[in-house]
Design a protein around this motif. Structure first.
Motif, PDB file in Angstrom:
ATOM      1  N   MET A 252       2.287  -1.396  11.038  1.00  0.00           N
ATOM      2  CA  MET A 252       1.840  -1.703  12.383  1.00  0.00           C
ATOM      3  C   MET A 252       0.731  -0.738  12.796  1.00  0.00           C
ATOM      4  O   MET A 252       0.652   0.375  12.296  1.00  0.00           O
TER       5      MET A 252
ATOM      6  N   TYR B 110      -8.129   3.498   4.183  1.00  0.00           N
ATOM      7  CA  TYR B 110      -9.293   2.866   3.545  1.00  0.00           C
ATOM      8  C   TYR B 110      -9.096   2.636   2.056  1.00  0.00           C
ATOM      9  O   TYR B 110     -10.060   2.670   1.271  1.00  0.00           O
TER      10      TYR B 110
ATOM     11  N   ALA C  86     -12.139   7.970  13.359  1.00  0.00           N
ATOM     12  CA  ALA C  86     -11.174   7.821  14.459  1.00  0.00           C
ATOM     13  C   ALA C  86      -9.880   7.213  13.939  1.00  0.00           C
ATOM     14  O   ALA C  86      -9.456   6.162  14.395  1.00  0.00           O
TER      15      ALA C  86
ATOM     16  N   ASN D 100     -21.069   3.129  -0.701  1.00  0.00           N
ATOM     17  CA  ASN D 100     -20.044   3.821   0.079  1.00  0.00           C
ATOM     18  C   ASN D 100     -19.571   5.043  -0.698  1.00  0.00           C
ATOM     19  O   ASN D 100     -19.420   4.977  -1.919  1.00  0.00           O
TER      20      ASN D 100
ATOM     21  N   VAL E 208      -6.368   6.072  15.910  1.00  0.00           N
ATOM     22  CA  VAL E 208      -5.648   4.844  15.545  1.00  0.00           C
ATOM     23  C   VAL E 208      -5.251   4.904  14.080  1.00  0.00           C
ATOM     24  O   VAL E 208      -6.000   5.438  13.262  1.00  0.00           O
ATOM     25  N   GLY E 209      -4.070   4.385  13.749  1.00  0.00           N
ATOM     26  CA  GLY E 209      -3.655   4.395  12.354  1.00  0.00           C
ATOM     27  C   GLY E 209      -2.654   3.314  12.018  1.00  0.00           C
ATOM     28  O   GLY E 209      -2.144   2.622  12.899  1.00  0.00           O
ATOM     29  N   VAL E 210      -2.399   3.154  10.731  1.00  0.00           N
ATOM     30  CA  VAL E 210      -1.443   2.173  10.236  1.00  0.00           C
ATOM     31  C   VAL E 210      -0.164   2.912   9.842  1.00  0.00           C
ATOM     32  O   VAL E 210      -0.219   3.841   9.035  1.00  0.00           O
TER      33      VAL E 210
ATOM     34  N   THR F  25      -5.767   7.955  12.337  1.00  0.00           N
ATOM     35  CA  THR F  25      -4.671   8.894  12.062  1.00  0.00           C
ATOM     36  C   THR F  25      -4.212   8.764  10.615  1.00  0.00           C
ATOM     37  O   THR F  25      -3.291   9.442  10.189  1.00  0.00           O
ATOM     38  N   ASN F  26      -4.805   7.826   9.888  1.00  0.00           N
ATOM     39  CA  ASN F  26      -4.360   7.578   8.517  1.00  0.00           C
ATOM     40  C   ASN F  26      -4.571   8.805   7.635  1.00  0.00           C
ATOM     41  O   ASN F  26      -5.343   9.693   7.957  1.00  0.00           O
TER      42      ASN F  26
ATOM     43  N   LYS G 210     -20.705  -1.977   4.443  1.00  0.00           N
ATOM     44  CA  LYS G 210     -22.037  -1.563   4.016  1.00  0.00           C
ATOM     45  C   LYS G 210     -23.056  -2.483   4.683  1.00  0.00           C
ATOM     46  O   LYS G 210     -22.886  -3.706   4.689  1.00  0.00           O
TER      47      LYS G 210
ATOM     48  N   VAL H 261      -1.648  -4.467   8.756  1.00  0.00           N
ATOM     49  CA  VAL H 261      -1.378  -3.675   7.558  1.00  0.00           C
ATOM     50  C   VAL H 261      -2.628  -2.954   7.054  1.00  0.00           C
ATOM     51  O   VAL H 261      -2.578  -1.803   6.649  1.00  0.00           O
ATOM     52  N   VAL H 262      -3.759  -3.652   7.093  1.00  0.00           N
ATOM     53  CA  VAL H 262      -4.960  -3.085   6.487  1.00  0.00           C
ATOM     54  C   VAL H 262      -6.000  -2.803   7.567  1.00  0.00           C
ATOM     55  O   VAL H 262      -6.292  -3.655   8.392  1.00  0.00           O
ATOM     56  N   GLU H 263      -6.531  -1.590   7.543  1.00  0.00           N
ATOM     57  CA  GLU H 263      -7.527  -1.221   8.532  1.00  0.00           C
ATOM     58  C   GLU H 263      -8.871  -1.852   8.208  1.00  0.00           C
ATOM     59  O   GLU H 263      -9.098  -2.314   7.095  1.00  0.00           O
ATOM     60  N   ASP H 264      -9.745  -1.866   9.212  1.00  0.00           N
ATOM     61  CA  ASP H 264     -11.100  -2.363   8.981  1.00  0.00           C
ATOM     62  C   ASP H 264     -11.835  -1.384   8.092  1.00  0.00           C
ATOM     63  O   ASP H 264     -11.943  -0.210   8.409  1.00  0.00           O
ATOM     64  N   MET H 265     -12.314  -1.893   6.998  1.00  0.00           N
ATOM     65  CA  MET H 265     -13.050  -1.034   6.078  1.00  0.00           C
ATOM     66  C   MET H 265     -14.457  -0.827   6.630  1.00  0.00           C
ATOM     67  O   MET H 265     -15.040  -1.744   7.187  1.00  0.00           O
ATOM     68  N   PRO H 266     -15.001   0.353   6.451  1.00  0.00           N
ATOM     69  CA  PRO H 266     -16.398   0.546   6.837  1.00  0.00           C
ATOM     70  C   PRO H 266     -17.274  -0.384   6.006  1.00  0.00           C
ATOM     71  O   PRO H 266     -17.142  -0.420   4.784  1.00  0.00           O
TER      72      PRO H 266
ATOM     73  N   ARG I 101       0.820  -1.213   0.000  1.00  0.00           N
ATOM     74  CA  ARG I 101       0.000   0.000   0.000  1.00  0.00           C
ATOM     75  C   ARG I 101       0.846   1.252   0.000  1.00  0.00           C
ATOM     76  O   ARG I 101       2.058   1.195   0.204  1.00  0.00           O
TER      77      ARG I 101
END
Lengths: 142, 83
Positions: free
Chosen positions: B1, A23, A72, A123, B17-19, A74-75, B49, B42-47, A13
């Protein structure tokens, strides 16, 4: 230890400095070399086009889901990129899996476009494009 | 991380919170700016639908009264023929 075999695209990424562009659903890096024509009357190519390497260039793009200031995280999000695009800020971007031994592509890039899409019962998403300024440097994550 | 900010960082308030790239994240932890939530993340939780299940639609179809005239005989169809 570097990733073995074909790398899962989910793990690779874009990071602005050290923070992930949030995201993201896809990321692309394009590197291309312009060609300069060198055909002259003296060429022995029999009328066929002859070229040599010209300018190297790169672009980046990403598609991501949109989250506003209430998120919420920081990305690096759409609003951050919006600020950068308006200001014309050159961003330090890394394209990597962040796995030791894997490649890290580092470059300076300017955000050139943002497309925000909001479909009914979908979305909200956006796509961002970047133009690389200067060299793309490939290193290995230590 | 995956990190959670303990202090304000780059205009982002504590608690977010972030990556982060691991090298940078480790330094943030050392500096007391953030705490580690998940080293390999590595990958955040996607919102997600929300899936909406639609109730079945029953559409009444108008039929003439003659449609019901032979209703009793129609029931006989289900009875065995050779009895």
């Amino acid at each position: 230890m570097p990733t073995t075999g074909i790398i899962n695209g989910t793990l690779m990424r874009l990071y602005k400095d050290a923070v992930a562009i949030g995201y993201a659903t896809s990321c692309q890096m394009n590197i291309s070399s312009a060609m300069r024509e060198i055909l002259t009357k003296d060429s022995a190519a029999g009328g066929w086009r002859e070229v040599k390497k010209g300018q190297l260039s790169g672009t980046l793009s990403t598609e991501a889901l949109y989250a506003g200031p209430g998120d919420a995280s920081t990305n690096y999000l759409f609003d951050d990129l919006f600020t950068d695009l308006v200001a014309g800020t050159a961003l330090t971007i890394k394209f990597t899996t962040d796995v030791v031994g894997d490649n890290v592509y580092t470059m300076s890039a300017i955000c050139t476009s943002l497309d925000l899409n909001a479909g009914v019962e979908e979305n909200v998403s956006y796509s961002a494009s970047f133009e690389v300024t200067g060299a793309i440097v490939k290193t290995t994550k230590a | 991380m995956k990190l959670r900010l303990l202090k304000e960082w780059n205009g982002k308030p504590a608690g977010k919170v972030g990556v982060f790239l691991s090298e940078y994240g480790e330094q943030m932890i050392k500096d007391g700016i953030a705490e580690l939530l998940d080293e390999d993340y590595v990958v955040e939780d996607m919102p997600k639908k929300e899936e909406v299940k639609q109730d079945p639609l029953y559409i009444p179809i108008p039929v003439p009264m003659s449609y019901f005239n032979d209703e009793e005989q129609e029931e006989n169809i289900t009875k065995p023929k050779n009895k």
